[in-house]
Design a protein around this motif. Structure first.
Motif, PDB file in Angstrom:
ATOM      1  N   LEU A 285      -4.693 -55.263   0.475  1.00 25.84           N
ATOM      2  CA  LEU A 285      -6.250 -55.836   0.192  1.00 25.84           C
ATOM      3  C   LEU A 285      -6.883 -55.740   1.777  1.00 25.84           C
ATOM      4  CD1 LEU A 285      -7.900 -57.218  -1.882  1.00 25.84           C
ATOM      5  CD2 LEU A 285      -7.296 -59.319  -1.019  1.00 25.84           C
ATOM      6  N   LYS A 286      -6.405 -56.213   2.676  1.00 28.03           N
ATOM      7  CA  LYS A 286      -7.153 -56.088   3.982  1.00 28.03           C
ATOM      8  C   LYS A 286      -7.397 -54.657   4.369  1.00 28.03           C
ATOM      9  CE  LYS A 286      -4.919 -60.104   5.589  1.00 28.03           C
ATOM     10  NZ  LYS A 286      -4.285 -60.747   6.852  1.00 28.03           N
ATOM     11  N   ALA A 287      -6.609 -53.807   3.930  1.00 30.16           N
ATOM     12  CA  ALA A 287      -6.927 -52.352   4.302  1.00 30.16           C
ATOM     13  C   ALA A 287      -8.014 -51.949   3.390  1.00 30.16           C
ATOM     14  CB  ALA A 287      -5.585 -51.497   4.043  1.00 30.16           C
ATOM     15  N   ALA A 288      -8.216 -52.105   2.280  1.00 33.28           N
ATOM     16  CA  ALA A 288      -9.257 -51.872   1.167  1.00 33.28           C
ATOM     17  C   ALA A 288     -10.529 -52.356   1.549  1.00 33.28           C
ATOM     18  CB  ALA A 288      -8.748 -52.283  -0.109  1.00 33.28           C
TER      19      ALA A 288
ATOM     20  N   ALA B 251     -16.697 -58.980  -3.537  1.00 35.35           N
ATOM     21  CA  ALA B 251     -16.077 -59.177  -4.611  1.00 35.35           C
ATOM     22  C   ALA B 251     -14.294 -59.011  -4.587  1.00 35.35           C
ATOM     23  CB  ALA B 251     -16.193 -58.288  -6.016  1.00 35.35           C
ATOM     24  N   LEU B 252     -14.117 -58.009  -3.528  1.00 35.66           N
ATOM     25  CA  LEU B 252     -12.586 -58.069  -3.279  1.00 35.66           C
ATOM     26  C   LEU B 252     -12.391 -59.224  -2.245  1.00 35.66           C
ATOM     27  CD1 LEU B 252     -11.678 -54.343  -2.233  1.00 35.66           C
ATOM     28  CD2 LEU B 252     -10.906 -56.026  -3.945  1.00 35.66           C
TER      29      LEU B 252
ATOM     30  N   TYR C 142      -9.246 -66.060  -3.959  1.00 38.99           N
ATOM     31  CA  TYR C 142      -9.008 -66.756  -5.200  1.00 38.99           C
ATOM     32  C   TYR C 142      -7.500 -66.536  -5.529  1.00 38.99           C
ATOM     33  CZ  TYR C 142      -8.657 -67.626 -10.211  1.00 38.99           C
ATOM     34  OH  TYR C 142      -8.542 -68.284 -11.604  1.00 38.99           O
ATOM     35  N   THR C 143      -6.980 -65.219  -5.344  1.00 40.63           N
ATOM     36  CA  THR C 143      -5.530 -65.160  -5.540  1.00 40.63           C
ATOM     37  C   THR C 143      -4.599 -65.697  -4.358  1.00 40.63           C
ATOM     38  OG1 THR C 143      -5.649 -62.808  -4.363  1.00 40.63           O
ATOM     39  CG2 THR C 143      -6.060 -63.141  -6.827  1.00 40.63           C
ATOM     40  N   GLY C 144      -4.983 -66.021  -3.193  1.00 43.03           N
ATOM     41  CA  GLY C 144      -4.330 -66.647  -2.162  1.00 43.03           C
ATOM     42  C   GLY C 144      -3.761 -65.520  -1.200  1.00 43.03           C
TER      43      GLY C 144
END
Length: 67
Positions: free
Chosen positions: A2-5, A50-51, A57-59
């Motif tokens: 997620l951080k890479a995205a 949003a990401l 939200y997902t932790g």
């Protein structure tokens, strides 16, 4: 992952920023390329926010604030 995205989206936003500047200087506002670059930049920014919100939200993302 997620951080890479998020980093890739931020880099794409910066590229879109400079492409809009290039089209503004080169075309002098004669074409709609500047508007297209702005639309892309706003869309990329909205997707990035949003990401980040989804990551909190997902932790998958969190803060390391000690206070």
């Amino acid at each position: 992952m997620l951080k890479a995205a998020i980093v890739l989206l931020l880099l794409a936003t910066v590229v879109s920023l400079f492409s809009g500047l290039f089209f503004l200087v080169k075309d002098e506002g004669q074409t709609s390329k500047v508007v297209n670059a702005l639309t892309l930049r706003v869309s990329l920014t909205a997707l990035t926010v949003a990401l980040i919100a989804w990551g909190f939200y997902t932790g998958q993302l969190g803060t390391a604030v000690t206070w």
